[in-house]
Write a protein that holds these residues in place. Sequence first.
Motif, short mmCIF file in Angstrom:
data_model
loop_
_atom_site.label_atom_id
_atom_site.label_comp_id
_atom_site.label_asym_id
_atom_site.label_seq_id
_atom_site.Cartn_x
_atom_site.Cartn_y
_atom_site.Cartn_z
N VAL A 30 0.60 -1.69 0.06
CA VAL A 30 -0.02 0.01 -0.04
C VAL A 30 0.49 1.15 -0.22
CG1 VAL A 30 -1.70 0.72 1.24
CG2 VAL A 30 -2.23 -1.16 0.98
N PRO A 31 1.38 1.42 1.01
CA PRO A 31 2.55 2.16 0.96
C PRO A 31 3.40 3.26 -0.22
CG PRO A 31 2.71 1.97 3.13
CD PRO A 31 1.47 0.49 2.03
N LEU A 34 1.50 3.53 -3.02
CA LEU A 34 0.96 5.19 -3.00
C LEU A 34 1.62 6.28 -3.74
CD1 LEU A 34 -1.61 4.87 -0.29
CD2 LEU A 34 -1.78 5.43 -2.45
N ARG A 35 3.34 6.09 -2.74
CA ARG A 35 4.62 6.46 -3.27
C ARG A 35 4.98 6.92 -4.91
NH1 ARG A 35 8.58 4.25 0.99
NH2 ARG A 35 9.85 5.01 -0.67
N SER A 49 -0.13 3.88 -12.51
CA SER A 49 -1.34 4.04 -12.07
C SER A 49 -1.33 3.65 -10.41
CB SER A 49 -2.32 3.73 -12.04
OG SER A 49 -2.19 2.40 -12.06
N PRO A 50 -0.78 4.32 -9.11
CA PRO A 50 -1.05 3.83 -7.73
C PRO A 50 -1.49 2.06 -7.84
CG PRO A 50 -1.32 5.59 -7.54
CD PRO A 50 -1.79 5.80 -9.06
N TYR A 51 -3.01 2.22 -8.67
CA TYR A 51 -3.86 1.49 -8.26
C TYR A 51 -2.37 0.01 -8.70
CZ TYR A 51 -7.53 -2.16 -9.82
OH TYR A 51 -7.63 -3.78 -10.23
N TYR A 54 -0.23 -1.37 -6.88
CA TYR A 54 -0.27 -1.81 -6.43
C TYR A 54 -1.31 -3.12 -6.47
CZ TYR A 54 -3.16 -3.35 -2.12
OH TYR A 54 -3.17 -4.94 -0.96
#
Length: 120
Positions: A30-31, A34-35, A49-51, A54
Amino acid sequence: MDFQHVIEEVGRYMDFAGVAVMVIGALVSVPLALRGYQPKRAQGLAPFSPYRSYRQLLGRSILLGLELLVAADIIRTVAVTPTFESVGVLAIIVLIRTFLSFSLELEITGRWPWQKEKNS
């Protein structure tokens, strides 16, 4: 403590390690996502993308966890109770987990494990 009990304990620890890798991988992903984490081989391409980041990180931790779980099953089945029934159950488990591993690999990298990387 005899050999069978030692092998059973090793199998339990491998099971625990497999589950722990998946849980810790999900939490650490997760972090990182997001970074803006991006694998080295994808650097130079459009940022994920963050998605997507992840999903790739989570997929890798699931793959590693599955490998450890398969190893635990093999250790317990082969070393402790090598009957035709237990080996058959092991074969089915390994087939299912191998299919999951291949599917995850295809999802993460966009290619099958036996295909070479595309040189961009």
